[in-house]
Design a protein around this motif. Structure first.
Motif, PDB file in Angstrom:
ATOM      1  N   GLN A  34      -7.202   0.681  -8.573  1.00 17.65           N
ATOM      2  CA  GLN A  34      -6.695   0.362  -7.242  1.00 17.65           C
ATOM      3  C   GLN A  34      -7.838   0.362  -6.227  1.00 17.65           C
ATOM      4  OE1 GLN A  34      -4.194   3.636  -8.315  1.00 17.65           O
ATOM      5  NE2 GLN A  34      -2.458   2.700  -7.261  1.00 17.65           N
ATOM      6  N   GLN A  55     -10.075   5.140   3.532  1.00 16.07           N
ATOM      7  CA  GLN A  55      -9.982   6.557   3.875  1.00 16.07           C
ATOM      8  C   GLN A  55      -9.563   6.830   5.313  1.00 16.07           C
ATOM      9  OE1 GLN A  55     -13.923   8.026   2.874  1.00 16.07           O
ATOM     10  NE2 GLN A  55     -13.150   8.950   0.998  1.00 16.07           N
ATOM     11  N   ALA A 106      -8.763   1.656  -2.204  1.00 14.34           N
ATOM     12  CA  ALA A 106      -8.297   2.601  -1.193  1.00 14.34           C
ATOM     13  C   ALA A 106      -9.213   2.588   0.023  1.00 14.34           C
ATOM     14  CB  ALA A 106      -8.228   4.011  -1.778  1.00 14.34           C
ATOM     15  N   VAL A 153     -10.047   2.938  -8.270  1.00 17.40           N
ATOM     16  CA  VAL A 153      -9.256   4.136  -7.991  1.00 17.40           C
ATOM     17  C   VAL A 153      -8.233   4.357  -9.108  1.00 17.40           C
ATOM     18  CG1 VAL A 153      -7.574   5.165  -6.408  1.00 17.40           C
ATOM     19  CG2 VAL A 153      -9.540   3.892  -5.500  1.00 17.40           C
ATOM     20  N   HIS A 204      -5.817   9.041   2.049  1.00 18.69           N
ATOM     21  CA  HIS A 204      -6.160   7.695   1.592  1.00 18.69           C
ATOM     22  C   HIS A 204      -4.964   6.754   1.679  1.00 18.69           C
ATOM     23  CE1 HIS A 204      -9.164  10.355  -0.194  1.00 18.69           C
ATOM     24  NE2 HIS A 204      -9.967   9.309  -0.173  1.00 18.69           N
ATOM     25  N   ILE A 210      -3.766   3.542  -0.331  1.00 22.19           N
ATOM     26  CA  ILE A 210      -4.081   3.019  -1.664  1.00 22.19           C
ATOM     27  C   ILE A 210      -3.205   1.813  -1.982  1.00 22.19           C
ATOM     28  CG2 ILE A 210      -4.254   3.603  -4.110  1.00 22.19           C
ATOM     29  CD1 ILE A 210      -4.387   6.566  -3.271  1.00 22.19           C
ATOM     30  N   TRP A 239       0.844  -1.189   0.000  1.00 22.19           N
ATOM     31  CA  TRP A 239       0.000   0.000   0.000  1.00 22.19           C
ATOM     32  C   TRP A 239       0.884   1.245   0.000  1.00 22.19           C
ATOM     33  CZ3 TRP A 239      -5.501  -0.429   0.875  1.00 22.19           C
ATOM     34  CH2 TRP A 239      -5.941  -1.717   1.198  1.00 22.19           C
TER      35      TRP A 239
END
Length: 228
Positions: free
Chosen positions: A203, A207, A205, A98, A67, A69, A34
């Protein structure tokens, strides 16, 4: 030559096996796989990331906003995870498809958000991407006000409320994306379904959006069709 063919066959079979199996997106130790996208961290090197691993859980502290991701993109998949608000209830979301980062308000990446906000879990939010649902005008509002940015009607409310667990208990989120359709279940209840999305891969994600949230058992599985 035979050895080369054997090696190539092994690589092919390994790739096929890897693709056909569920995959954990978190290892419980660090955020490998990530990357963090938090605008405030660009402005001030002393600002700490709101995403961390604590006691084997992924924690989104809620502040500063941003975020987490995945490095990889996904297409035709099932995303499942458990989540709970660690303290006061608030806002958070899981984003699929994403692509372009900070494409809305210099914060939100181009995507479709599956809302996790307390008492609104399962709503769709259109972030520079769009999606269609049954009873569109009834659920989204007047057609002339629909949109994917600015003050347009970007929210598509879920099909049913009252499916969230009491605060402090774990909720189970199950999101399926096949081609340009999305289905969402919360605690085993179908809470949203959309189709004709303007994207079908990207992608994933999570938050940081104001409230502390804990995540566990974040898994992705390749699928070919949506569950009924």
């Amino acid at each position: 030559m035979k050895k080369l063919l054997l090696v190539l066959t092994s690589i092919f079979l390994f790739s096929q096996t890897s693709f056909s199996q569920s995959r954990a997106l978190l290892n419980g130790k660090d955020l490998k796989g990530w990357h963090v996208d938090v605008p405030e961290m660009d402005k001030d090197p002393n600002v700490k990331s709101p995403f961390l691993i604590r006691d084997g859980l992924l924690v989104s502290l809620g502040k500063p906003g941003g975020h987490l991701i995945t490095d990889d993109q996904f297409e035709n998949f099932r995303l499942t995870f458990q989540y709970r608000f660690a303290g006061k209830p608030g806002n958070c979301g899981a984003l699929v498809f994403v692509s372009k980062p900070r494409d809305l308000y210099e914060m939100f990446p181009k995507s479709i958000e599956i809302q996790m906000m307390h008492q609104n879990a399962g709503d769709f939010w259109c972030i520079q991407e769009n999606i269609t649902v049954p009873d569109m005008e009834k659920r989204r509002g007047p057609k002339e006000k629909w949109g994917v940015n600015g003050d347009k009607l970007r929210r598509v409310p879920n099909l049913t409320d009252g499916t969230e667990k009491p605060l402090g208990e774990w909720n189970s989120m199950h999101i399926e994306c096949v081609k340009n359709s999305i289905k969402v279940w919360l605690n085993g209840v179908l809470v949203n379904y959309g189709y004709n999305a303007t994207a079908q891969k990207g992608q994933i994600a999570l938050q940081s959006e104001g409230a502390e949230v804990e995540f566990k058992e974040v898994m992705v599985t390749p699928i070919k069709t949506l569950s009924k």
